[in-house]
Design an enzyme around this catalytic site. Sequence first.
Site, PDB file in Angstrom:
ATOM      1  N   CYS A  76       4.010   0.622   5.015  1.00  0.00           N
ATOM      2  CA  CYS A  76       3.476   2.026   4.137  1.00  0.00           C
ATOM      3  C   CYS A  76       4.305   1.820   4.037  1.00  0.00           C
ATOM      4  N   CYS A  81       4.641   0.993   0.396  1.00  0.00           N
ATOM      5  CA  CYS A  81       4.456   1.411  -0.553  1.00  0.00           C
ATOM      6  C   CYS A  81       5.565   2.586  -0.509  1.00  0.00           C
ATOM      7  N   LYS A  84       8.860   1.503  -1.347  1.00  0.00           N
ATOM      8  CA  LYS A  84       8.978   0.902  -2.300  1.00  0.00           C
ATOM      9  C   LYS A  84       8.666   1.413  -3.786  1.00  0.00           C
ATOM     10  N   TYR A 218       2.324  -8.311  -6.752  1.00  0.00           N
ATOM     11  CA  TYR A 218       2.667  -6.855  -6.245  1.00  0.00           C
ATOM     12  C   TYR A 218       3.988  -7.474  -6.058  1.00  0.00           C
ATOM     13  N   GLU A 222       7.050  -5.936  -8.381  1.00  0.00           N
ATOM     14  CA  GLU A 222       7.858  -4.241  -8.756  1.00  0.00           C
ATOM     15  C   GLU A 222       9.023  -4.678  -7.794  1.00  0.00           C
ATOM     16  N   HIS A 487      -4.649  17.896 -23.575  1.00  0.00           N
ATOM     17  CA  HIS A 487      -4.531  17.764 -24.970  1.00  0.00           C
ATOM     18  C   HIS A 487      -3.302  17.851 -24.351  1.00  0.00           C
ATOM     19  N   GLU A 492      -5.765  11.528 -22.008  1.00  0.00           N
ATOM     20  CA  GLU A 492      -6.748  12.207 -22.365  1.00  0.00           C
ATOM     21  C   GLU A 492      -7.470  11.019 -23.742  1.00  0.00           C
TER      22      GLU A 492
HETATM   23  P1  FAD Z   1       0.629  -2.360   8.766  1.00  0.00           P
HETATM   24  O1  FAD Z   1       0.588  -0.753   7.878  1.00  0.00           O
HETATM   25  O2  FAD Z   1       1.109  -3.155   8.895  1.00  0.00           O
HETATM   26  O3  FAD Z   1       0.937  -1.859  10.282  1.00  0.00           O
HETATM   27  C1  FAD Z   1       0.530  -2.708  10.995  1.00  0.00           C
HETATM   28  C2  FAD Z   1       2.386  -2.461  12.779  1.00  0.00           C
HETATM   29  O4  FAD Z   1       1.102  -3.280  14.250  1.00  0.00           O
HETATM   30  C3  FAD Z   1       3.433  -2.887  12.345  1.00  0.00           C
HETATM   31  O5  FAD Z   1       3.853  -2.337  12.892  1.00  0.00           O
HETATM   32  C4  FAD Z   1       3.909  -3.917  12.883  1.00  0.00           C
HETATM   33  O6  FAD Z   1       4.201  -3.456  13.487  1.00  0.00           O
HETATM   34  C5  FAD Z   1       2.463  -3.289  15.125  1.00  0.00           C
HETATM   35  N1  FAD Z   1       2.309  -5.017  15.218  1.00  0.00           N
HETATM   36  C6  FAD Z   1       2.148  -6.458  14.888  1.00  0.00           C
HETATM   37  N2  FAD Z   1       1.830  -6.994  15.895  1.00  0.00           N
HETATM   38  C7  FAD Z   1       1.326  -5.642  17.118  1.00  0.00           C
HETATM   39  C8  FAD Z   1       1.509  -6.097  18.426  1.00  0.00           C
HETATM   40  N3  FAD Z   1       0.737  -7.007  18.818  1.00  0.00           N
HETATM   41  N4  FAD Z   1       1.178  -4.947  19.199  1.00  0.00           N
HETATM   42  C9  FAD Z   1       2.058  -3.486  18.720  1.00  0.00           C
HETATM   43  N5  FAD Z   1       1.926  -3.209  17.292  1.00  0.00           N
HETATM   44  C10 FAD Z   1       2.058  -4.970  16.712  1.00  0.00           C
HETATM   45  N6  FAD Z   1      -0.079  -0.411  -1.004  1.00  0.00           N
HETATM   46  C11 FAD Z   1      -0.509   0.975  -1.050  1.00  0.00           C
HETATM   47  O7  FAD Z   1      -2.253   1.311  -1.069  1.00  0.00           O
HETATM   48  N7  FAD Z   1      -0.044   0.881  -2.131  1.00  0.00           N
HETATM   49  C12 FAD Z   1       1.212   0.594  -2.687  1.00  0.00           C
HETATM   50  O8  FAD Z   1       1.790   1.112  -3.755  1.00  0.00           O
HETATM   51  C13 FAD Z   1       1.458  -0.593  -1.456  1.00  0.00           C
HETATM   52  N8  FAD Z   1       2.714  -0.764  -2.039  1.00  0.00           N
HETATM   53  C14 FAD Z   1       3.335  -2.202  -0.610  1.00  0.00           C
HETATM   54  C15 FAD Z   1       4.332  -2.508  -0.877  1.00  0.00           C
HETATM   55  C16 FAD Z   1       5.041  -3.724  -0.058  1.00  0.00           C
HETATM   56  C17 FAD Z   1       6.747  -3.988  -0.921  1.00  0.00           C
HETATM   57  C18 FAD Z   1       4.455  -3.743   0.463  1.00  0.00           C
HETATM   58  C19 FAD Z   1       5.062  -5.383   1.838  1.00  0.00           C
HETATM   59  C20 FAD Z   1       2.941  -3.609   1.172  1.00  0.00           C
HETATM   60  C21 FAD Z   1       2.791  -2.334   0.060  1.00  0.00           C
HETATM   61  N9  FAD Z   1       1.305  -1.864   0.248  1.00  0.00           N
HETATM   62  C22 FAD Z   1       0.710  -1.074  -0.363  1.00  0.00           C
HETATM   63  C23 FAD Z   1       0.238  -2.527   0.666  1.00  0.00           C
HETATM   64  C24 FAD Z   1       0.191  -1.530   2.629  1.00  0.00           C
HETATM   65  O9  FAD Z   1       0.978  -0.962   3.031  1.00  0.00           O
HETATM   66  C25 FAD Z   1      -0.417  -1.998   3.631  1.00  0.00           C
HETATM   67  O10 FAD Z   1      -1.736  -2.728   3.095  1.00  0.00           O
HETATM   68  C26 FAD Z   1      -0.578  -0.981   4.245  1.00  0.00           C
HETATM   69  O11 FAD Z   1       0.642  -1.048   5.271  1.00  0.00           O
HETATM   70  C27 FAD Z   1      -1.551  -1.546   5.863  1.00  0.00           C
HETATM   71  O12 FAD Z   1      -1.855  -1.370   7.289  1.00  0.00           O
HETATM   72  P2  FAD Z   1      -2.156  -1.800   7.724  1.00  0.00           P
HETATM   73  O13 FAD Z   1      -2.501  -0.394   9.628  1.00  0.00           O
HETATM   74  O14 FAD Z   1      -3.336  -2.872   8.261  1.00  0.00           O
HETATM   75  O15 FAD Z   1      -0.965  -3.231   8.715  1.00  0.00           O
HETATM   76  P1  NDP Z   2       0.300 -12.097  -2.999  1.00  0.00           P
HETATM   77  O1  NDP Z   2      -0.045 -13.101  -2.077  1.00  0.00           O
HETATM   78  O2  NDP Z   2      -1.004 -10.949  -3.200  1.00  0.00           O
HETATM   79  O3  NDP Z   2       0.621 -12.767  -4.370  1.00  0.00           O
HETATM   80  C1  NDP Z   2       1.979 -14.057  -3.528  1.00  0.00           C
HETATM   81  C2  NDP Z   2       2.606 -14.597  -5.133  1.00  0.00           C
HETATM   82  O4  NDP Z   2       3.696 -15.489  -4.141  1.00  0.00           O
HETATM   83  C3  NDP Z   2       1.825 -15.212  -6.369  1.00  0.00           C
HETATM   84  O5  NDP Z   2       2.395 -15.174  -7.041  1.00  0.00           O
HETATM   85  C4  NDP Z   2       2.201 -16.716  -5.672  1.00  0.00           C
HETATM   86  O6  NDP Z   2       1.458 -17.315  -6.778  1.00  0.00           O
HETATM   87  C5  NDP Z   2       3.469 -16.816  -5.049  1.00  0.00           C
HETATM   88  N1  NDP Z   2       3.684 -17.707  -4.369  1.00  0.00           N
HETATM   89  C6  NDP Z   2       2.905 -17.783  -3.078  1.00  0.00           C
HETATM   90  N2  NDP Z   2       3.652 -19.067  -2.881  1.00  0.00           N
HETATM   91  C7  NDP Z   2       4.487 -19.748  -3.253  1.00  0.00           C
HETATM   92  C8  NDP Z   2       5.868 -20.196  -3.302  1.00  0.00           C
HETATM   93  N3  NDP Z   2       5.424 -21.435  -2.156  1.00  0.00           N
HETATM   94  N4  NDP Z   2       6.067 -20.567  -3.841  1.00  0.00           N
HETATM   95  C9  NDP Z   2       6.402 -20.285  -5.226  1.00  0.00           C
HETATM   96  N5  NDP Z   2       5.744 -19.081  -5.173  1.00  0.00           N
HETATM   97  C10 NDP Z   2       4.454 -18.296  -4.429  1.00  0.00           C
HETATM   98  O7  NDP Z   2       1.437 -11.442  -2.341  1.00  0.00           O
HETATM   99  P2  NDP Z   2       2.165 -10.341  -2.590  1.00  0.00           P
HETATM  100  O8  NDP Z   2       2.671 -10.298  -0.985  1.00  0.00           O
HETATM  101  O9  NDP Z   2       2.939 -10.177  -3.437  1.00  0.00           O
HETATM  102  O10 NDP Z   2       1.150  -9.106  -2.252  1.00  0.00           O
HETATM  103  C11 NDP Z   2       0.399  -8.873  -0.518  1.00  0.00           C
HETATM  104  C12 NDP Z   2      -0.232  -7.660  -0.977  1.00  0.00           C
HETATM  105  O11 NDP Z   2      -0.060  -6.724  -0.746  1.00  0.00           O
HETATM  106  C13 NDP Z   2      -1.436  -7.207  -2.376  1.00  0.00           C
HETATM  107  O12 NDP Z   2      -2.452  -8.038  -1.934  1.00  0.00           O
HETATM  108  C14 NDP Z   2      -1.000  -6.239  -2.537  1.00  0.00           C
HETATM  109  O13 NDP Z   2      -2.970  -5.466  -1.334  1.00  0.00           O
HETATM  110  C15 NDP Z   2      -0.326  -5.571  -1.081  1.00  0.00           C
HETATM  111  N6  NDP Z   2       0.541  -4.944  -2.260  1.00  0.00           N
HETATM  112  C16 NDP Z   2      -0.254  -4.000  -2.676  1.00  0.00           C
HETATM  113  C17 NDP Z   2       0.996  -2.979  -3.863  1.00  0.00           C
HETATM  114  C18 NDP Z   2       0.052  -1.652  -4.842  1.00  0.00           C
HETATM  115  O14 NDP Z   2      -0.664  -1.822  -4.203  1.00  0.00           O
HETATM  116  N7  NDP Z   2       1.234  -1.284  -5.290  1.00  0.00           N
HETATM  117  C19 NDP Z   2       2.657  -3.414  -3.381  1.00  0.00           C
HETATM  118  C20 NDP Z   2       3.010  -4.559  -3.089  1.00  0.00           C
HETATM  119  C21 NDP Z   2       1.937  -4.844  -2.051  1.00  0.00           C
HETATM  120  P3  NDP Z   2       0.088 -18.231  -7.356  1.00  0.00           P
HETATM  121  O15 NDP Z   2      -0.795 -17.492  -7.768  1.00  0.00           O
HETATM  122  O16 NDP Z   2       0.421 -19.312  -8.111  1.00  0.00           O
HETATM  123  O17 NDP Z   2      -0.961 -18.608  -5.552  1.00  0.00           O
END
Ligand code: FAD
Ligand code: NDP
Length: 512
Positions: A76, A81, A84, A218, A222, A487, A492
């Site tokens: 995040c 998050c 992004k 997502y 995004e 409003h 609303e």
């Molecule tokens: P993480 O935050 O991934 O933390 C896991 C940590 O463990 C990492 O630092 C990793 O390096 C570490 N780790 C891994 N293996 C080991 C190990 N063996 N030993 C020690 N450390 C280790 N969610 C939202 O709610 N709103 C958003 O707008 C949003 N935007 C997103 C945008 C993108 C591009 C992405 C990829 C995700 C987004 N998410 C969003 C999803 C959100 O970031 C994740 O759901 C959240 O960070 C998950 O938290 P977590 O604690 O499970 O794991």
């Molecule tokens: P998702 O697993 O949700 O989506 C993957 C996308 O990639 C789908 O459109 C899928 O298509 C496509 N895809 C998968 N494999 C292939 C391939 N081989 N070739 C072409 N297209 C492919 O993953 P995201 O990484 O987008 O998001 C992961 C999670 O992170 C989300 O579920 C969300 O919870 C979290 N997140 C939250 C955000 C927020 O809160 N605003 C922002 C970003 C992430 P198909 O539908 O056909 O399988």
Amino acid sequence: MAALCRGRHRWKTKHYFSILTRTLSGKYDYDLVVLGGGSGGLACSKEAAQLGQRVAVLDYVEPSAIGTKWGLGGTCVNVGCIPKKLMHQAALLGTAVKDAKKFGWQIPEPISHDWETMAGAVQNYVKSLNWGHRVQLNDKKVKYLNMKGSLVDEHTVKALSKAGKETTLTAKNIVIATGGRPKYPSSIPGAIEHGITSDDIFWMKKSPGKTLVVGASYVGLECAGFLTGIGLDATIMVRSIALRGFDQQMAALVTDYMEAYGTKFAWKCLPRRIDKLPSGVLRVTWTDTETGSDHHDDFDSVLWAVGRAPETKALGLDKLGVHLNKDTGKIIVGADESTSVPNIYAFGDIGEGRPELTPTAIKAGRLLARRLVGQSSQLMDYDNVPTTVFTPLEYGCVGLSEEEADKRYGKEGIEVYHAFYKPLEFTIAERDASQCYLKVVCERREKQKILGLHFTGPNAGEVTQGFALGVQCGATYADLLNTVGIHPTCAEEVTKVHITKRSGLDATVTGC
Ligand code: FAD
Ligand code: NDP
């Protein structure tokens, strides 16, 4: 040599003795060791420490395939998050600057965007958050180890530093919150060598330029959205549908808006290979699966947004018998976040069936910490989790999609109220509001409980967050109508929605 052996023997005896003593007396180095210092791991460890537990948290970032790395805080903070949303904000400001002229601002033409300035500012802010997390852990007396953890047994963790130094920690309970990392379609030639993922884009020093984003969930939407918004040429390659799992009427509004905004879409296409040309540009070849024809185009960057894989490989879970879902690789967890092995818990992105969202990881982590100290028995409620997709036209929702409500209750069992509205700020700016829409999906029987609420428009996250409280409290359509609007706002419009889909009447909001 003999002295060395004697020394080793003495160390081994001492080591086993200390483990035996701790085990017999029920004492461990820590009450809780958390693997992963992301959203969930940090929340869980801080909460446990505040409740008097002795806690250690291990966080280690394996660099991405092209070598991007970052600090404490997990996905995040570093590659999700936060960066992004800030880059989304950069894109929104571009639109606002264009609007501003209509509101009388004199803005010299042409306006342009500088990636280095934006990325530098975002990266500095993220670094300040990394530091803030370290300070907080220190203040709360949580031991932070920048080490990679793996499990030895249900009370023992092996920690390995970047330099190869190994440490063993014992704990009454172990929590796994290691999240996930972006996947690469490794069968596509050139995918790993020439591609980037969301682990890289926010840390790029130079603009990614003309970008192909593969994946339409997502992350893909995004990223392509903010790239378009800051003036870059961005194309999304969609293999099936956009925003799988979301209400598909809403998904279509999001992508329609993006197309009008300038994002290109390659629908029903599959990438085949990526070749780097001598000029340095990336030639992508793909197949249009509807016509079967092959095409190619040149890009500066190819961003894979094809989903995320759980970080379980290095944890040694198979030796301990921690059960994983065979298809997703995620850890199978109970309602209390327990795994198949006593004393080992898992939650956040690593947990099977859990939403991959920061607030759910944080809340689940705090609740788990409270249960582990016996302070509470409250379980995390994963129903009615609101979320927002931060696309150029934001989409927020809570509860069921119309399709899901239909599946559960049948067409005759639901009533859908909807409205096409025009945000006031779009009027003078002469922005097209065709995709600004909201719908409230209700049970049809007498109380008309709200099952799902969907909203596209400005600040959808803020709007949805407020209504999520109502949905969580079991609000009905009557409660919504009894709520007085503010409003003039977009929110609303939700309190005024009265046209049912069933009626077939025009749902366009007119007048003030
Ligand atoms: P993480 O935050 O991934 O933390 C896991 C940590 O463990 C990492 O630092 C990793 O390096 C570490 N780790 C891994 N293996 C080991 C190990 N063996 N030993 C020690 N450390 C280790 N969610 C939202 O709610 N709103 C958003 O707008 C949003 N935007 C997103 C945008 C993108 C591009 C992405 C990829 C995700 C987004 N998410 C969003 C999803 C959100 O970031 C994740 O759901 C959240 O960070 C998950 O938290 P977590 O604690 O499970 O794991
Ligand atoms: P998702 O697993 O949700 O989506 C993957 C996308 O990639 C789908 O459109 C899928 O298509 C496509 N895809 C998968 N494999 C292939 C391939 N081989 N070739 C072409 N297209 C492919 O993953 P995201 O990484 O987008 O998001 C992961 C999670 O992170 C989300 O579920 C969300 O919870 C979290 N997140 C939250 C955000 C927020 O809160 N605003 C922002 C970003 C992430 P198909 O539908 O056909 O399988």
